[in-house]
Design an enzyme around this catalytic site. Sequence first.
Site, PDB file in Angstrom:
ATOM      1  N   GLY A 137     -47.382  -3.599   3.012  1.00  0.00           N
ATOM      2  CA  GLY A 137     -45.931  -3.555   3.198  1.00  0.00           C
ATOM      3  C   GLY A 137     -45.262  -2.674   2.159  1.00  0.00           C
ATOM      4  CG  ASP A 138     -45.892  -3.684  -1.786  1.00  0.00           C
ATOM      5  OD1 ASP A 138     -46.817  -4.162  -2.464  1.00  0.00           O
ATOM      6  OD2 ASP A 138     -44.965  -4.375  -1.325  1.00  0.00           O
TER       7      ASP A 138
HETATM    8  N1  LIG Z   1     -55.375  -4.319  10.075  1.00  0.00           N
HETATM    9  C1  LIG Z   1     -54.642  -3.207   9.965  1.00  0.00           C
HETATM   10  N2  LIG Z   1     -55.049  -2.078  10.573  1.00  0.00           N
HETATM   11  C2  LIG Z   1     -54.312  -0.929  10.470  1.00  0.00           C
HETATM   12  N3  LIG Z   1     -53.144  -0.840   9.793  1.00  0.00           N
HETATM   13  C3  LIG Z   1     -52.701  -1.967   9.181  1.00  0.00           C
HETATM   14  C4  LIG Z   1     -53.410  -3.201   9.228  1.00  0.00           C
HETATM   15  N4  LIG Z   1     -52.691  -4.145   8.518  1.00  0.00           N
HETATM   16  C5  LIG Z   1     -51.600  -3.499   8.060  1.00  0.00           C
HETATM   17  N5  LIG Z   1     -51.594  -2.209   8.452  1.00  0.00           N
HETATM   18  C6  LIG Z   1     -50.573  -1.193   8.165  1.00  0.00           C
HETATM   19  O1  LIG Z   1     -49.744  -1.642   7.103  1.00  0.00           O
HETATM   20  C7  LIG Z   1     -48.409  -1.818   7.569  1.00  0.00           C
HETATM   21  C8  LIG Z   1     -47.794  -3.045   6.913  1.00  0.00           C
HETATM   22  O2  LIG Z   1     -48.616  -4.156   7.203  1.00  0.00           O
HETATM   23  P1  LIG Z   1     -48.000  -5.632   7.231  1.00  0.00           P
HETATM   24  O3  LIG Z   1     -47.113  -5.790   8.390  1.00  0.00           O
HETATM   25  O4  LIG Z   1     -49.167  -6.543   7.102  1.00  0.00           O
HETATM   26  O5  LIG Z   1     -47.088  -5.619   5.942  1.00  0.00           O
HETATM   27  P2  LIG Z   1     -46.722  -6.839   4.988  1.00  0.00           P
HETATM   28  O6  LIG Z   1     -47.052  -8.135   5.643  1.00  0.00           O
HETATM   29  O7  LIG Z   1     -45.358  -6.633   4.502  1.00  0.00           O
HETATM   30  O8  LIG Z   1     -47.761  -6.534   3.842  1.00  0.00           O
HETATM   31  P3  LIG Z   1     -47.835  -7.186   2.366  1.00  0.00           P
HETATM   32  O9  LIG Z   1     -49.153  -7.883   2.376  1.00  0.00           O
HETATM   33  O10 LIG Z   1     -47.786  -6.011   1.474  1.00  0.00           O
HETATM   34  O11 LIG Z   1     -46.646  -8.111   2.228  1.00  0.00           O
HETATM   35  C9  LIG Z   1     -48.518  -1.924   9.083  1.00  0.00           C
HETATM   36  O12 LIG Z   1     -47.296  -1.509   9.689  1.00  0.00           O
HETATM   37  C10 LIG Z   1     -49.664  -0.986   9.374  1.00  0.00           C
HETATM   38  O13 LIG Z   1     -49.192   0.353   9.357  1.00  0.00           O
HETATM   39  O1  LIG Z   2     -45.235 -12.908  -5.756  1.00  0.00           O
HETATM   40  P1  LIG Z   2     -44.796 -11.730  -4.915  1.00  0.00           P
HETATM   41  O2  LIG Z   2     -43.830 -10.833  -5.658  1.00  0.00           O
HETATM   42  O3  LIG Z   2     -44.304 -12.112  -3.528  1.00  0.00           O
HETATM   43  O4  LIG Z   2     -46.102 -10.882  -4.606  1.00  0.00           O
HETATM   44  C1  LIG Z   2     -46.760 -10.325  -5.691  1.00  0.00           C
HETATM   45  C2  LIG Z   2     -47.926  -9.495  -5.157  1.00  0.00           C
HETATM   46  O5  LIG Z   2     -48.898 -10.312  -4.493  1.00  0.00           O
HETATM   47  O6  LIG Z   2     -47.417  -8.541  -4.218  1.00  0.00           O
HETATM   48  C3  LIG Z   2     -48.093  -7.302  -4.395  1.00  0.00           C
HETATM   49  C4  LIG Z   2     -48.690  -6.879  -3.068  1.00  0.00           C
HETATM   50  O7  LIG Z   2     -47.638  -6.718  -2.120  1.00  0.00           O
HETATM   51  C5  LIG Z   2     -49.121  -7.501  -5.514  1.00  0.00           C
HETATM   52  O8  LIG Z   2     -49.169  -6.351  -6.323  1.00  0.00           O
HETATM   53  C6  LIG Z   2     -48.595  -8.711  -6.267  1.00  0.00           C
HETATM   54  O9  LIG Z   2     -49.604  -9.469  -6.930  1.00  0.00           O
END
Ligand SMILES: Nc1ncnc2c1ncn2[C@@H]1O[C@H](COP(=O)(O)OP(=O)(O)OP(=O)(O)O)[C@@H](O)[C@H]1O
Ligand SMILES: O=P(O)(O)OC[C@@]1(O)O[C@H](CO)[C@@H](O)[C@@H]1O
Length: 307
Positions: free
Chosen positions: A252-253
């Site tokens: 997501g970042d």
């Molecule tokens: N399994 C996957 N295969 C391909 N692309 C992926 C996959 N998972 C995530 N992505 C890519 O990463 C982007 C963000 O993923 P996701 O929706 O999981 O973000 P998030 O939940 O905000 O992530 P975070 O774990 O950083 O909070 C997706 O829009 C896609 O482009």
């Molecule tokens: O505790 P938060 O701020 O929700 O999430 C923190 C965190 O999991 O988010 C990043 C991945 O998105 C990592 O670098 C970090 O450890």
Amino acid sequence: MIYTVTLNPALDKTVYVDDFELDSVNRVRTHREDPGGKGINVSKVIRALGGDSRALALLGGATGAHIQEMLAEAGVDCWAFEVVGETRTNTKIVDEVRHTNTDVNEPGPTVGRQTLDDMLAVLSDTVEEGDVVVLSGSLPKGAPADTYRTWTLALKEAGAKVFVDADGEAFTLALEAAPSLVKPNEIELGAMLGRKLDTDEKVVEAARELVAQGIERVVVSRGGDGAALVDDGAVVLARSPKVKVGSTVGCGDSVVAALALANQRGLSPQDTMILATATGSANAMMTGTQPAPAQLVVELQPQVELA
Ligand SMILES: Nc1ncnc2c1ncn2[C@@H]1O[C@H](COP(=O)(O)OP(=O)(O)OP(=O)(O)O)[C@@H](O)[C@H]1O
Ligand SMILES: O=P(O)(O)OC[C@@]1(O)O[C@H](CO)[C@@H](O)[C@@H]1O
């Protein structure tokens, strides 16, 4: 200029354990450390994509100093604000046999209101018209639940565009200040609206509700299904390329970093979503919270399908 704000940064310690078992002694095969926290990750990805940003972060103790050193080595401009206590260490357990990623996130130090107010005042005095400020990640102990709402109002007043990536009450309250862009994932947005967003139509409809509340642009990330962009003038559905997943931590970042760069470069909504989706998917191929190399993002862009 793009500024990222990480009020609760972390040293990310990623450990690789095969066949992780609860209630057992698990042997770490290898491990790595990365400077982390959502805003810091956004700045790392911006740097990897050839852009520039300033990463504001509340940092404390030896861990905070270590994070500053690692960011300096990575060429990321870190604007540190001291906090009493020790910056947290978040452990990411990667099991490449079971294909699981487990986060064990510490709460981090308690932050005083005055520290937050001083940081906001300095940033508000620094930003110029059209700058982007990314507010991302959990709020630290001691921060009011409406911190992102307060910061959004003040930074908009100072002429900045505010991008918010948060969840829970911090996200819901931030919406009241109408940030320029929000990037929830479909689970976070569905939880806030009290309904599952399991089709394209439901995701677009939910995003439109936020646009109607005054959010200029809503990007809903959908994991392996890609992401959707909705604003007054466009609806763009992007499908992720199929990739070999290392760890989705930080995906997501990576999307937020691409969105900030796309805004700075004046990309169309379509080109914005191609860059954002490719950057997110490239990050999914990595492990730890190291940014994906720009070349990998370039290779993935032609594989992003738009609907
Ligand atoms: N399994 C996957 N295969 C391909 N692309 C992926 C996959 N998972 C995530 N992505 C890519 O990463 C982007 C963000 O993923 P996701 O929706 O999981 O973000 P998030 O939940 O905000 O992530 P975070 O774990 O950083 O909070 C997706 O829009 C896609 O482009
Ligand atoms: O505790 P938060 O701020 O929700 O999430 C923190 C965190 O999991 O988010 C990043 C991945 O998105 C990592 O670098 C970090 O450890």
